[in-house]
Design a protein around this motif. Structure first.
Motif, PDB file in Angstrom:
ATOM      1  N   LEU A  64       0.605  -0.496  -0.307  1.00  0.00           N
ATOM      2  CA  LEU A  64      -0.307  -0.078   0.262  1.00  0.00           C
ATOM      3  C   LEU A  64       1.001   1.194   0.085  1.00  0.00           C
ATOM      4  N   ASN A  65      -0.085   2.408  -0.856  1.00  0.00           N
ATOM      5  CA  ASN A  65       1.465   3.672  -1.449  1.00  0.00           C
ATOM      6  C   ASN A  65       0.674   4.771  -0.325  1.00  0.00           C
ATOM      7  N   CYS A  66       1.706   5.021   0.310  1.00  0.00           N
ATOM      8  CA  CYS A  66       1.530   6.863   0.985  1.00  0.00           C
ATOM      9  C   CYS A  66       2.144   7.851   0.601  1.00  0.00           C
ATOM     10  N   SER A  67       1.410   9.220  -0.109  1.00  0.00           N
ATOM     11  CA  SER A  67       2.145  10.000  -0.242  1.00  0.00           C
ATOM     12  C   SER A  67       2.472  11.108  -0.307  1.00  0.00           C
ATOM     13  N   TYR A  68       3.104  12.204   0.119  1.00  0.00           N
ATOM     14  CA  TYR A  68       2.953  13.584   0.645  1.00  0.00           C
ATOM     15  C   TYR A  68       2.931  14.707   0.404  1.00  0.00           C
ATOM     16  N   GLU A  69       2.425  15.762   0.025  1.00  0.00           N
ATOM     17  CA  GLU A  69       2.961  16.776  -0.289  1.00  0.00           C
ATOM     18  C   GLU A  69       2.473  17.690   1.418  1.00  0.00           C
ATOM     19  N   VAL A  70       3.753  17.618   2.101  1.00  0.00           N
ATOM     20  CA  VAL A  70       3.717  18.131   3.323  1.00  0.00           C
ATOM     21  C   VAL A  70       5.526  19.042   3.641  1.00  0.00           C
ATOM     22  N   THR A  71       5.400  20.501   3.522  1.00  0.00           N
ATOM     23  CA  THR A  71       6.594  21.213   3.956  1.00  0.00           C
ATOM     24  C   THR A  71       7.412  20.594   4.843  1.00  0.00           C
ATOM     25  N   ASN A  72       6.833  20.315   5.786  1.00  0.00           N
ATOM     26  CA  ASN A  72       8.009  19.216   7.282  1.00  0.00           C
ATOM     27  C   ASN A  72       6.710  18.957   7.533  1.00  0.00           C
ATOM     28  N   PHE A  73       7.001  17.705   8.572  1.00  0.00           N
ATOM     29  CA  PHE A  73       6.519  16.982   9.380  1.00  0.00           C
ATOM     30  C   PHE A  73       7.541  16.232  10.843  1.00  0.00           C
ATOM     31  N   ARG A  74       6.761  15.852  11.714  1.00  0.00           N
ATOM     32  CA  ARG A  74       6.952  14.810  12.151  1.00  0.00           C
ATOM     33  C   ARG A  74       7.212  13.545  12.308  1.00  0.00           C
ATOM     34  N   SER A  75       6.670  12.907  11.805  1.00  0.00           N
ATOM     35  CA  SER A  75       6.365  11.109  11.890  1.00  0.00           C
ATOM     36  C   SER A  75       5.740  11.438  10.326  1.00  0.00           C
ATOM     37  N   LEU A  76       5.758  10.038  10.263  1.00  0.00           N
ATOM     38  CA  LEU A  76       4.109   9.517   9.026  1.00  0.00           C
ATOM     39  C   LEU A  76       3.547   8.261  10.385  1.00  0.00           C
ATOM     40  N   LEU A  77       2.216   8.463  10.165  1.00  0.00           N
ATOM     41  CA  LEU A  77       1.741   7.133  10.605  1.00  0.00           C
ATOM     42  C   LEU A  77       1.007   6.720  10.277  1.00  0.00           C
ATOM     43  N   TRP A  78       0.939   4.845  10.386  1.00  0.00           N
ATOM     44  CA  TRP A  78       0.364   4.024   9.443  1.00  0.00           C
ATOM     45  C   TRP A  78      -1.273   3.685  10.807  1.00  0.00           C
ATOM     46  N   TYR A  79      -2.401   3.446  10.208  1.00  0.00           N
ATOM     47  CA  TYR A  79      -3.257   3.371  11.062  1.00  0.00           C
ATOM     48  C   TYR A  79      -3.320   2.117  10.250  1.00  0.00           C
ATOM     49  N   LYS A  80      -5.186   1.205  11.336  1.00  0.00           N
ATOM     50  CA  LYS A  80      -5.651  -0.171  10.822  1.00  0.00           C
ATOM     51  C   LYS A  80      -7.119   0.193  10.812  1.00  0.00           C
ATOM     52  N   GLN A  81      -7.764   0.195   9.843  1.00  0.00           N
ATOM     53  CA  GLN A  81      -9.291   0.421  10.044  1.00  0.00           C
ATOM     54  C   GLN A  81     -10.365  -0.346  10.071  1.00  0.00           C
ATOM     55  N   GLU A  82     -10.629  -1.185  10.982  1.00  0.00           N
ATOM     56  CA  GLU A  82     -12.058  -2.032  11.139  1.00  0.00           C
ATOM     57  C   GLU A  82     -12.927  -2.582  11.180  1.00  0.00           C
ATOM     58  N   LYS A  83     -13.881  -2.438  11.149  1.00  0.00           N
ATOM     59  CA  LYS A  83     -15.266  -2.183  11.535  1.00  0.00           C
ATOM     60  C   LYS A  83     -15.520  -0.464  12.198  1.00  0.00           C
ATOM     61  N   LYS A  84     -15.187  -0.018  13.366  1.00  0.00           N
ATOM     62  CA  LYS A  84     -15.083   1.227  12.823  1.00  0.00           C
ATOM     63  C   LYS A  84     -13.797   1.819  13.647  1.00  0.00           C
ATOM     64  N   ALA A  85     -13.023   2.017  14.400  1.00  0.00           N
ATOM     65  CA  ALA A  85     -11.730   2.650  15.343  1.00  0.00           C
ATOM     66  C   ALA A  85     -10.788   2.260  14.143  1.00  0.00           C
ATOM     67  N   PRO A  86      -9.765   3.222  14.320  1.00  0.00           N
ATOM     68  CA  PRO A  86      -8.877   2.934  13.264  1.00  0.00           C
ATOM     69  C   PRO A  86      -7.938   2.747  14.774  1.00  0.00           C
ATOM     70  N   THR A  87      -6.970   1.669  13.952  1.00  0.00           N
ATOM     71  CA  THR A  87      -5.994   1.390  15.459  1.00  0.00           C
ATOM     72  C   THR A  87      -4.219   1.488  14.810  1.00  0.00           C
ATOM     73  N   PHE A  88      -3.672   1.706  15.724  1.00  0.00           N
ATOM     74  CA  PHE A  88      -2.468   1.904  15.577  1.00  0.00           C
ATOM     75  C   PHE A  88      -1.200   1.633  14.894  1.00  0.00           C
ATOM     76  N   LEU A  89      -0.442   1.208  14.198  1.00  0.00           N
ATOM     77  CA  LEU A  89       0.462   0.373  13.643  1.00  0.00           C
ATOM     78  C   LEU A  89       1.654   0.980  13.678  1.00  0.00           C
ATOM     79  N   PHE A  90       2.082   1.757  12.968  1.00  0.00           N
ATOM     80  CA  PHE A  90       3.755   1.892  13.428  1.00  0.00           C
ATOM     81  C   PHE A  90       3.756   3.600  12.831  1.00  0.00           C
ATOM     82  N   MET A  91       4.480   4.273  13.539  1.00  0.00           N
ATOM     83  CA  MET A  91       5.175   5.688  13.392  1.00  0.00           C
ATOM     84  C   MET A  91       6.678   5.798  12.468  1.00  0.00           C
TER      85      MET A  91
END
Lengths: 113, 113
Positions: free
Chosen positions: B21-48
């Motif tokens: 799965l791909n994620c590209s961003y147009e952000v001038t500066n950031f602290r971290s990029l995060l991945w979440y998994k959302q099944e059924k309802k609420a997202p759960t944290f995967l990676f930072m």
């Protein structure tokens, strides 16, 4: 067990009525957030609060209001001014200064007819 | 305005396949990029991810960030039906005390038994 809760799970309202969604956390987190999720769109930030008695507008705050009188609670009111209120609403909390650890509640699906 | 784009929007594969799965961003500066998994309802944290080129791994899931090319990928090997979910990518701003995340639209992954 520590966690974040939202109630109710499903909510139905008539157009023109204000409705308040509950969000409670017992994680002792300073920061709390409200997001809205619509089909085909990512989570969009409505309001967030970094500390009690203080909150800031997110990207789509129009038609919504919040309060943060207690650390544990961050209720969201969807007012009649919100043009398209039917959506899935997610509340989240995070420890202060560590926003990547966003803990999400189960969500509330609001349907306005 | 910060922008996060995920691709594909949806993906259907057979159990046992490997997906990226791909994620590209147009952000001038950031602290971290995060991945979440959302099944059924609420997202759960995967990676930072904060550093370029360093792979984060958790079981069959792994992720890496390329700050030069402005993208991240999430790999899932030997997929299982329980991997079916929406996977969300988000970027965290660099400003200390700014707790907002910018989410992508998500990739809906469906695993066929």
């Amino acid at each position: 067990d520590g966690g974040i809760t939202q109630s109710p799970k499903y909510l139905f309202r008539k157009e023109g009525q204000n409705v308040t969604l509950s969000c409670e956390q017992n994680l002792n987190h300073d920061a709390m957030y409200w997001y809205r999720q619509d089909p085909g769109q990512g989570l969009r930030l409505i309001y967030y609060s970094q500390i009690v008695n203080d909150f800031q507008k997110g990207d789509i705050a129009e038609g919504y209001s919040v309060s943060r009188e207690k650390k544990e609670s961050f209720p969201l009111t969807v007012t009649s001014a919100q043009k398209n209120p039917t959506a899935f609403y997610l509340c989240a909390s995070s420890p202060h200064q560590s926003s990547y650890e966003q803990y999400f509640g189960p969500g509330t699906r609001l349907t306005v007819t | 305005e910060d922008k996060v784009v995920q691709s594909p929007l949806s993906l259907v594969v057979h159990e046992g396949d490997t997906v990226t799965l791909n994620c590209s961003y147009e952000v001038t500066n950031f602290r971290s990029l995060l991945w979440y998994k959302q099944e059924k309802k609420a997202p759960t944290f995967l990676f930072m991810l904060t550093s370029s080129g360093i792979e984060k791994k958790s079981g069959r899931l792994s992720s890496i960030l390329d700050k030069k090319e402005l993208f991240s990928i999430l790999n899932i090997t030997a997929t299982q039906t329980g991997d079916s979910a929406v996977y969300l990518c988000a970027v965290e701003p660099p400003n200390f005390g700014n707790e907002k995340l910018t989410f992508g639209t998500g990739t809906r992954l469906t695993i066929i038994p």
